[in-house]
Design an enzyme around this catalytic site. Structure first.
Site, PDB file in Angstrom:
ATOM      1  N   GLU A 142      -2.882  11.054  17.962  1.00 37.26           N
ATOM      2  CA  GLU A 142      -3.433  12.561  18.239  1.00 37.26           C
ATOM      3  C   GLU A 142      -4.293  12.585  17.086  1.00 37.26           C
ATOM      4  O   GLU A 142      -5.359  13.445  17.266  1.00 37.26           O
ATOM      5  CB  GLU A 142      -2.159  13.391  18.022  1.00 37.26           C
TER       6      GLU A 142
ATOM      7  N   SER B 207       1.705   6.755   2.341  1.00 36.61           N
ATOM      8  CA  SER B 207       2.486   7.830   3.004  1.00 36.61           C
ATOM      9  C   SER B 207       3.826   8.028   2.258  1.00 36.61           C
ATOM     10  O   SER B 207       4.208   7.268   1.331  1.00 36.61           O
ATOM     11  CB  SER B 207       3.028   7.122   4.309  1.00 36.61           C
TER      12      SER B 207
ATOM     13  N   SER C 136       4.983  -0.944   4.021  1.00 40.81           N
ATOM     14  CA  SER C 136       5.177  -2.396   4.914  1.00 40.81           C
ATOM     15  C   SER C 136       5.185  -3.260   3.633  1.00 40.81           C
ATOM     16  O   SER C 136       4.457  -3.581   2.505  1.00 40.81           O
ATOM     17  CB  SER C 136       3.894  -2.741   5.533  1.00 40.81           C
TER      18      SER C 136
ATOM     19  N   GLN D 245       0.981  -1.386   0.078  1.00 38.61           N
ATOM     20  CA  GLN D 245      -0.030   0.067  -0.067  1.00 38.61           C
ATOM     21  C   GLN D 245       0.957   1.350  -0.128  1.00 38.61           C
ATOM     22  O   GLN D 245       1.553   1.451   0.879  1.00 38.61           O
ATOM     23  CB  GLN D 245      -0.797  -0.023   1.227  1.00 38.61           C
TER      24      GLN D 245
ATOM     25  N   SER E 125      -2.404   8.139  13.479  1.00 41.69           N
ATOM     26  CA  SER E 125      -1.569   8.261  14.713  1.00 41.69           C
ATOM     27  C   SER E 125      -2.715   8.497  15.867  1.00 41.69           C
ATOM     28  O   SER E 125      -3.950   8.900  15.738  1.00 41.69           O
ATOM     29  CB  SER E 125      -0.613   9.304  14.788  1.00 41.69           C
TER      30      SER E 125
ATOM     31  N   GLU F 115     -14.657  -1.184   7.365  1.00 39.73           N
ATOM     32  CA  GLU F 115     -14.653  -2.116   8.386  1.00 39.73           C
ATOM     33  C   GLU F 115     -13.959  -1.320   9.603  1.00 39.73           C
ATOM     34  O   GLU F 115     -12.831  -0.947   9.920  1.00 39.73           O
ATOM     35  CB  GLU F 115     -13.611  -3.221   8.039  1.00 39.73           C
TER      36      GLU F 115
HETATM   37  C1  FAD Z   1       4.914   0.042  11.206  1.00 42.50           C
HETATM   38  C2  FAD Z   1       4.351   0.984  10.157  1.00 42.50           C
HETATM   39  C3  FAD Z   1       3.885   0.356   9.100  1.00 42.50           C
HETATM   40  C4  FAD Z   1       3.404   1.543   8.234  1.00 42.50           C
HETATM   41  N1  FAD Z   1       3.158   0.863   6.994  1.00 42.50           N
HETATM   42  C5  FAD Z   1       2.586   1.621   5.925  1.00 42.50           C
HETATM   43  C6  FAD Z   1       2.073   1.146   4.496  1.00 42.50           C
HETATM   44  O1  FAD Z   1       2.209  -0.051   4.318  1.00 42.50           O
HETATM   45  N2  FAD Z   1       1.828   2.140   3.626  1.00 42.50           N
HETATM   46  C7  FAD Z   1       1.787   3.391   3.877  1.00 42.50           C
HETATM   47  O2  FAD Z   1       1.314   4.039   3.118  1.00 42.50           O
HETATM   48  N3  FAD Z   1       2.006   3.876   5.142  1.00 42.50           N
HETATM   49  C8  FAD Z   1       2.486   2.989   6.313  1.00 42.50           C
HETATM   50  N4  FAD Z   1       2.677   3.563   7.489  1.00 42.50           N
HETATM   51  C9  FAD Z   1       2.874   5.153   7.643  1.00 42.50           C
HETATM   52  C10 FAD Z   1       1.835   5.494   8.614  1.00 42.50           C
HETATM   53  O3  FAD Z   1       0.446   5.450   7.841  1.00 42.50           O
HETATM   54  C11 FAD Z   1       2.376   6.966   8.724  1.00 42.50           C
HETATM   55  O4  FAD Z   1       3.506   6.598   9.478  1.00 42.50           O
HETATM   56  C12 FAD Z   1       1.318   7.817   9.690  1.00 42.50           C
HETATM   57  O5  FAD Z   1       0.255   8.185   8.915  1.00 42.50           O
HETATM   58  C13 FAD Z   1       1.756   9.043  10.520  1.00 42.50           C
HETATM   59  O6  FAD Z   1       2.426   9.764   9.516  1.00 42.50           O
HETATM   60  P1  FAD Z   1       3.835  10.342   9.600  1.00 42.50           P
HETATM   61  O7  FAD Z   1       4.812   9.013   9.988  1.00 42.50           O
HETATM   62  O8  FAD Z   1       4.420  11.090   8.418  1.00 42.50           O
HETATM   63  O9  FAD Z   1       3.899  11.253  10.779  1.00 42.50           O
HETATM   64  P2  FAD Z   1       3.478  12.884  11.025  1.00 42.50           P
HETATM   65  O10 FAD Z   1       2.267  12.811  10.130  1.00 42.50           O
HETATM   66  O11 FAD Z   1       4.485  13.547  10.560  1.00 42.50           O
HETATM   67  O12 FAD Z   1       3.084  12.715  12.458  1.00 42.50           O
HETATM   68  C14 FAD Z   1       4.374  12.970  13.501  1.00 42.50           C
HETATM   69  C15 FAD Z   1       3.610  12.975  14.882  1.00 42.50           C
HETATM   70  O13 FAD Z   1       2.869  14.497  14.914  1.00 42.50           O
HETATM   71  C16 FAD Z   1       1.625  14.185  15.367  1.00 42.50           C
HETATM   72  N5  FAD Z   1       0.769  14.971  14.577  1.00 42.50           N
HETATM   73  C17 FAD Z   1       0.762  15.144  13.133  1.00 42.50           C
HETATM   74  N6  FAD Z   1      -0.282  15.949  12.717  1.00 42.50           N
HETATM   75  C18 FAD Z   1      -0.956  16.271  13.890  1.00 42.50           C
HETATM   76  C19 FAD Z   1      -2.247  17.207  14.117  1.00 42.50           C
HETATM   77  N7  FAD Z   1      -2.735  17.826  13.232  1.00 42.50           N
HETATM   78  N8  FAD Z   1      -2.542  17.263  15.482  1.00 42.50           N
HETATM   79  C20 FAD Z   1      -1.880  16.538  16.591  1.00 42.50           C
HETATM   80  N9  FAD Z   1      -0.729  15.929  16.379  1.00 42.50           N
HETATM   81  C21 FAD Z   1      -0.406  15.717  15.029  1.00 42.50           C
HETATM   82  C22 FAD Z   1       1.261  12.635  15.021  1.00 42.50           C
HETATM   83  O14 FAD Z   1       0.373  12.227  15.840  1.00 42.50           O
HETATM   84  C23 FAD Z   1       2.644  12.213  15.377  1.00 42.50           C
HETATM   85  O15 FAD Z   1       2.937  11.961  16.548  1.00 42.50           O
HETATM   86  C24 FAD Z   1       3.395   2.603   8.374  1.00 42.50           C
HETATM   87  C25 FAD Z   1       3.791   3.234   9.645  1.00 42.50           C
HETATM   88  C26 FAD Z   1       4.421   2.259  10.582  1.00 42.50           C
HETATM   89  C27 FAD Z   1       4.836   2.790  11.745  1.00 42.50           C
END
Ligand code: FAD
Length: 394
Positions: free
Chosen positions: A381, A129, A161, A126, A379, A244
């Site tokens: 938050e 991100s 992933s 998928q 996440s 779901e």
């Molecule tokens: C183990 C794992 C597997 C994954 N697998 C996939 C996958 O297969 N495909 C895919 O597309 N993605 C995947 N992801 C990505 C995942 O969807 C993103 O990590 C997630 O959406 C958070 O985005 P980010 O890492 O850019 O963090 P950010 O969006 O930069 O967030 C960083 C921190 O800031 C906080 N934050 C951000 N915006 C706000 C707000 N508006 N208000 C308050 N707090 C905020 C967040 O809660 C977090 O604590 C995976 C992530 C993990 C950890």
């Protein structure tokens, strides 16, 4: 509202249990229960057993080779899979892409892609991100520019992933630069076995290779691989989310962890007394069991609303947030109480044989892997923001 399962659903659960007891290979069950990563070959072995039983497309309609199950059967299936140590099937393909293709795909796309998922010939990942687009997914930059009967795609996907196991990726791409950033996003199905697609591993702090960076450079994707109308991906993704609502609760996983934790606490003595009889530990266990029961009843309520066709889309945030918190609380409890018994590396030292007999081993370290639930799938938050705005209306 009736929160009890009907006799038919109880019979279905018994059927699922029997099938898992008879058909799940012992080695796969044992490794899943120990929290070990399975190989792709293991997954394919299990998926073929499921496909032979007709239980691989568990959220697909029968017309496309699925089970045709409703929300309650899917809930029971998910719970039993976790409880009995069966691996989840290729989630991006089965749970995410399959329903999207069935709902939005052309007949040609259905005929081309769905059967190859069921035979495990295609393995999907998928691509949502990106660097700079996670929580704020609409900020994504992967660009797909139409050039005749193709799109030319450039950009980077992050945290993908199991991209290293996949031969196809379904990506959210920007097909136009409209003012409203959600409006220009589309779904594109991209064959990864071509020049210009590079998968680079990301090794997480636990030393595990599960996520990757996927770079796509000047890759030509046939326009027929556009899924749904151009620019409509945002609405399509909302459809997926509402599809779901309770699976994110991880109720099966929490139940299994808690059963393991209680069994461990009953059999492990501290100062001659079973851990489960020491007041502080007994109180923690009871409190976790009460929290699990509360979450189960919330899930049953959502399920009943879902069956009645009136479930709120935003309830998914409550269930995901509490489900993740609960899995983390239970697994932290396991780590604390297990102490050195929880460390798999100590149990399997290559020289000198296992330090801790297998019977006493308590595979709780896998549990720390649950920390990732705070982030992926939206996440904590972000879930709290949704709950505040849409449910509490703050
Ligand atoms: C183990 C794992 C597997 C994954 N697998 C996939 C996958 O297969 N495909 C895919 O597309 N993605 C995947 N992801 C990505 C995942 O969807 C993103 O990590 C997630 O959406 C958070 O985005 P980010 O890492 O850019 O963090 P950010 O969006 O930069 O967030 C960083 C921190 O800031 C906080 N934050 C951000 N915006 C706000 C707000 N508006 N208000 C308050 N707090 C905020 C967040 O809660 C977090 O604590 C995976 C992530 C993990 C950890």
């Amino acid at each position: 509202m009736d929160l009890n399962f009907s006799p038919e659903h109880r019979a279905f659960r018994a059927d699922v249990r029997r099938f898992l007891a008879d058909s799940l290979p012992d080695d796969i069950r044992a490794r899943t229960l120990r929290g070990e990563k399975l190989s792709k070959a293991d997954h394919i072995r299990w998926q073929r057993i499921l496909a032979a039983r007709g239980w691989l497309g568990h959220c697909w309609s029968k017309a496309y080779g699925g089970t045709g199950w409703g929300p309650i059967e899917r809930f029971i299936w998910d719970e039993e899979v976790h409880l009995n140590g069966a691996p989840r099937a290729n989630i991006p393909a089965i749970d995410l892409l399959g329903p999207l293709i069935i709902h939005y795909g052309t007949e040609a796309q259905k005929q081309r892609f769905l059967p190859r998922i069921l035979t495990s010939e295609d393995w999907w990942c998928q691509g949502f991100s990106e660097p700079g687009a996670g929580s704020d997914l609409a900020a994504l930059k992967m660009r797909a520019v139409r050039a005749g009967d193709h799109y030319v795609v450039n950009g980077t996907k992050l945290w993908t992933s199991y991209a290293h196991d996949a031969n196809w990726i379904f990506c959210l791409v920007r097909t136009s630069l409209e003012q409203k950033k959600q409006a220009g996003i589309s779904y594109l199905l991209i064959d990864m076995a071509q020049p210009g697609v590079t998968v680079s591993p990301i090794i997480t702090v636990g030393g595990v290779h599960a996520v990757n960076q996927v770079t796509i450079e000047d890759v030509r994707v046939p326009a027929e691989n556009l899924l749904g109308p151009e620019g409509d991906a945002w609405a399509m993704t909302q459809y997926l989310l509402s599809y779901e609502r309770i699976v994110g609760a991880g109720l099966g996983a929490s139940t299994r962890y808690l059963v393991e934790a209680r069994a461990f606490a009953e059999r492990t003595l501290r100062g001659g007394v079973p851990l489960a009889r020491i007041p502080r530990t007994a109180q923690k266990l009871a409190s976790l069991e009460a929290d699990l029961m509360a979450l189960k009843f919330t899930a049953y309520r959502v399920l009943a609303d879902e069956v009645a066709g009136k479930a709120e889309a935003s309830i998914v945030s409550v269930v995901k947030l509490r489900g993740a918190q609960l899995q983390q609380s239970i697994t932290e409890f396991m780590m604390e109480e297990g102490g050195p018994l929880s460390i798999p590396d100590v149990q399997t030292l290559p020289e000198g044989g296992p330090v801790i007999p297998e019977a006493d081993a308590y595979h709780a370290q896998q549990a720390m892997d649950r920390r990732k639930l705070t982030i992926y799938g939206g996440s904590a938050e972000i879930q709290k923001n949704i709950i505040a705005r849409r449910i509490l209306r703050i």
